[in-house]
Design a protein around this motif. Structure first.
Motif, short mmCIF file in Angstrom:
data_model
loop_
_atom_site.label_atom_id
_atom_site.label_comp_id
_atom_site.label_asym_id
_atom_site.label_seq_id
_atom_site.Cartn_x
_atom_site.Cartn_y
_atom_site.Cartn_z
N ASP A 1 0.81 -1.21 0.00
CA ASP A 1 0.00 0.00 0.00
C ASP A 1 0.85 1.27 0.00
N ASN A 2 2.15 1.13 -0.13
CA ASN A 2 3.06 2.27 -0.10
C ASN A 2 3.49 2.60 -1.54
N GLN A 3 3.37 3.87 -1.92
CA GLN A 3 3.70 4.25 -3.29
C GLN A 3 5.18 4.06 -3.62
N TRP A 4 6.05 4.16 -2.60
CA TRP A 4 7.48 4.02 -2.87
C TRP A 4 7.88 2.57 -3.13
N ALA A 5 7.01 1.64 -2.78
CA ALA A 5 7.30 0.24 -3.07
C ALA A 5 7.27 -0.04 -4.56
N TRP A 6 6.56 0.79 -5.33
CA TRP A 6 6.60 0.61 -6.79
C TRP A 6 7.36 1.72 -7.51
N ARG A 7 7.52 2.88 -6.87
CA ARG A 7 8.26 3.96 -7.52
C ARG A 7 9.77 3.75 -7.44
N ILE A 8 10.27 3.19 -6.35
CA ILE A 8 11.72 2.98 -6.21
C ILE A 8 12.25 2.04 -7.29
N PRO A 9 11.64 0.86 -7.52
CA PRO A 9 12.15 0.00 -8.60
C PRO A 9 12.15 0.68 -9.96
N ILE A 10 11.18 1.57 -10.20
CA ILE A 10 11.14 2.27 -11.48
C ILE A 10 12.32 3.22 -11.62
N VAL A 11 12.58 4.04 -10.60
CA VAL A 11 13.63 5.04 -10.72
C VAL A 11 15.02 4.42 -10.69
N VAL A 12 15.17 3.25 -10.05
CA VAL A 12 16.47 2.57 -10.05
C VAL A 12 16.89 2.20 -11.47
N MET A 13 15.92 1.98 -12.34
CA MET A 13 16.22 1.65 -13.74
C MET A 13 17.05 2.73 -14.42
N GLN A 14 16.97 3.97 -13.91
CA GLN A 14 17.74 5.06 -14.50
C GLN A 14 19.25 4.80 -14.44
N ALA A 15 19.68 3.94 -13.52
CA ALA A 15 21.11 3.67 -13.39
C ALA A 15 21.70 3.08 -14.69
N PHE A 16 20.90 2.27 -15.40
CA PHE A 16 21.40 1.64 -16.62
C PHE A 16 21.70 2.68 -17.71
N PRO A 17 20.73 3.49 -18.15
CA PRO A 17 21.06 4.45 -19.21
C PRO A 17 22.07 5.51 -18.78
N ILE A 18 22.06 5.90 -17.50
CA ILE A 18 23.04 6.89 -17.04
C ILE A 18 24.45 6.32 -17.16
N LEU A 19 24.63 5.06 -16.74
CA LEU A 19 25.94 4.42 -16.85
C LEU A 19 26.37 4.29 -18.31
N LEU A 20 25.43 3.92 -19.17
CA LEU A 20 25.77 3.73 -20.57
C LEU A 20 26.10 5.05 -21.25
N VAL A 21 25.33 6.09 -20.97
CA VAL A 21 25.61 7.40 -21.55
C VAL A 21 26.98 7.92 -21.11
N SER A 22 27.34 7.66 -19.86
CA SER A 22 28.61 8.17 -19.33
C SER A 22 29.82 7.43 -19.87
N THR A 23 29.61 6.27 -20.48
CA THR A 23 30.74 5.47 -20.97
C THR A 23 30.80 5.32 -22.48
N ILE A 24 29.74 5.67 -23.20
CA ILE A 24 29.74 5.43 -24.64
C ILE A 24 30.80 6.27 -25.36
N SER A 25 31.16 7.42 -24.79
CA SER A 25 32.18 8.26 -25.43
C SER A 25 33.54 7.58 -25.47
N ARG A 26 33.75 6.59 -24.61
CA ARG A 26 35.02 5.87 -24.58
C ARG A 26 35.14 4.88 -25.73
N LEU A 27 34.04 4.51 -26.33
CA LEU A 27 34.05 3.50 -27.38
C LEU A 27 34.19 4.14 -28.75
N PRO A 28 34.86 3.48 -29.66
CA PRO A 28 34.99 4.03 -31.01
C PRO A 28 33.70 3.84 -31.81
N GLU A 29 33.50 4.67 -32.80
CA GLU A 29 32.39 4.47 -33.73
C GLU A 29 32.70 3.26 -34.62
#
Length: 532
Positions: free
Chosen positions: A193-221
């Motif tokens: 019945d707590n809104q953070w029980a479903w909002r926290i798992p959603i916002v944790v997903m942001q870690a994946f794209p943030i990590l990828l965006v921060s490292t893609i510049s290291r890779l060659p085209e």
């Protein structure tokens, strides 16, 4: 810093560092884990009472399935847009745009109906924002799914194709497991019945794209994209970063020759989708591979795992714990997938897998009936037998079906059509999973355990179609796989047992190198390399 400094190769006397090749593997695996996280994330959000109140829907409402399934419609759109952008502007800009889109969609999901006390002051706007977030998230993830395999394969040259892809898909299951574990932990700590029980798992997903965006510049085209844009100097620098200066020039000449050969053969979607087109036959194999994977039912099992265990007699919390155990087993069994896919072959795994899954779902129909409709049968017996059966079914799917249908399109198209083929595969994957995840909760609420019998039948069909029409593409070079389609056209039959005397029914044996007598499997040939 996500990655320590890297060099193209190790130098004697210096501390070993992560090479660019390994960074590419880590990057690709993390991107694929992003999709798995979404599946595990939604499985417990669907049963959170605060979430249902915020969206103003009942747990048995078909809107629950619609919220899940519209994500896959977004994926189909993202696959088309990202593939086009990757060809026009480059692989890295396309991936970066998809990651930014993913972050936006995830953020919209997180803030939908957000309020200090968890009530819903937004009215119908909460549901509208959640649906918009799901679609936008799908656009980003679908684009990533279409672009990452092309990007990683164009930057990687060595190694077995099946093993590499199966290892990346093991990270997909890690993402699913991670999401469900986080979701279950916060649900236990905060309650349904707590809104953070479903909002926290959603916002944790942001870690994946943030990590990828921060490292893609290291890779060659991609050097191949540079060559296609007539940027030879940039291609040389990209190859030097990957393989060192000594190999860069030879590889550059090889890619340039391949590009010149491919430029003579322009292949469009019409050639792939219209009967009689030059690539219609392989496209139908790619399409039916994704359709048959959806018919195995495991898109539904991944998203609605706890509800399935409840059908077998478990209580709500017990079902959630058993689902977590099933996902752990799923992740571990994927090790067997990358150990066998290049040994047994794609075709044999899929046929055996369909037979095993059909049997498991038929047994689950029996156990579900005993649990719900037969009063004198011990619930504990059906729980134990049903759980074992579902664990086995999950392992069979992971080993036999998860990676194979994504691998085959990379092996049956000529280079000029491989990007479009990947896009078509993602589109069909999105549409079929949209359908399955949309109707599954409806079937749960009405058919109950008879849903398992439906999946038993669809698995039987998937196995029959694969045996009849899907050739074995493992252990063969690109030119050898093209022989199947050429011969099929000449003989007027798509049946594998009739084409070229049944040559493509099984994986070929290894050949001996004439000079040193070593086994040289053609599977280790470069995926996109020129074999002239």
């Amino acid at each position: 810093m996500p990655f320590p400094p890297s060099t193209a190769g190790d130098t004697a006397g210096t501390k070993p560092t992560i090479s660019k090749k390994h960074e590419i593997i880590i990057f690709s695996s993390t991107a694929i884990a992003l999709y798995g996280y979404d599946q595990g994330m939604m499985s417990l959000i669907n049963t959170n009472r605060s979430y249902l109140r915020t969206m103003a829907i009942a747990e048995t409402s078909p809107i629950v399935g619609i919220i899940v399934s519209v994500y896959y419609l977004g994926c189909t759109v993202g696959a088309v847009l990202a593939s086009y952008w990757a060809d026009k502007k480059g692989r890295k800009p396309s991936i970066s745009a998809c990651l930014a889109t993913t972050m936006l969609g995830n953020l919209l999901m997180f803030i939908a109906g957000l309020s200090p006390n968890g009530s819903d002051p937004w009215g119908g706007a909460s549901l509208a924002l959640m649906l918009a977030g799901r679609v936008i998230l799908g656009v980003g993830v679908g684009g990533i799914d279409a672009t990452i395999p092309v990007f990683s394969s164009e930057l990687s040259k060595d190694g077995a194709r099946g093993r590499a892809l199966a290892q990346e898909f093991q990270m997909n299951i890690f993402g699913l497991l991670m999401a469900f574990a986080i979701n279950l932990r916060v649900t236990i700590a905060l309650g349904k019945d707590n809104q953070w029980a479903w909002r926290i798992p959603i916002v944790v997903m942001q870690a994946f794209p943030i990590l990828l965006v921060s490292t893609i510049s290291r890779l060659p085209e991609s050097p191949r994209w540079y060559i296609s844009m007539d940027r030879k100097d940039d291609a040389r620098r990209a190859l030097a970063a990957l393989h060192g200066d000594a190999k860069a020039e030879d590889m550059l000449d090889e890619i340039h020759r391949a590009q010149q050969e491919e430029s003579d053969e322009k292949i469009g979607y019409i050639d792939m989708l219209v009967p009689g087109g030059s690539q219609f036959h392989p496209t139908m194999l790619a399409v039916m591979g994704q359709v048959n994977q959806a018919l195995t039912g495991y898109g539904a099992v991944s998203v609605y795992g706890p509800q399935i265990f409840e059908l077998l007699g478990f209580g709500v919390r017990e079902a959630e714990y058993v689902t977590l155990g099933n996902y752990i087993s799923y992740f571990l069994m994927m090790t067997l997938a990358w150990m066998t896919i290049d040994v047994l072959g794609r075709r044999k795994l899929m046929v055996w897998g369909s037979g095993g899954l059909a049997t498991c779902f038929a047994l689950l129909t029996v156990f579900g009936g005993l649990s719900l409709d037969v009063g004198h049968i011990s619930v504990l017996v059906t729980e134990i037998l049903g759980s074992i059966t579902l664990f086995v079914a999950t392992a069979i799917f992971g080993v036999c079906w998860l990676a194979t249908v994504w691998l085959i399109p990379t092996e049956i198209y000529p280079s000029g059509a491989r990007a479009q083929g990947s896009s078509v595969s993602v589109i069909v994957w999105g549409l079929t999973n949209f359908t399955i995840t949309l109707i599954t909760p409806i079937l749960f609420n009405n058919a109950k355990y008879w849903l398992f019998l439906v999946f038993a039948a669809t698995n039987a069909f998937a196995g029959w179609w694969t045996w009849c029409y899907s050739p074995e593409t493992g252990g063969r070079s690109f030119e050898e796989n093209q022989e199947f389609f050429i011969t099929a056209r000449e003989e007027g039959s798509w049946a594998v047992r009739k084409v070229d005397g049944g040559k493509f029914l099984y994986i070929p044996r290894k050949e001996k190198d004439a000079e040193d007598g070593k086994d040289v499997p053609s599977e280790t040939a470069p995926l996109l390399g020129s074999r002239t």
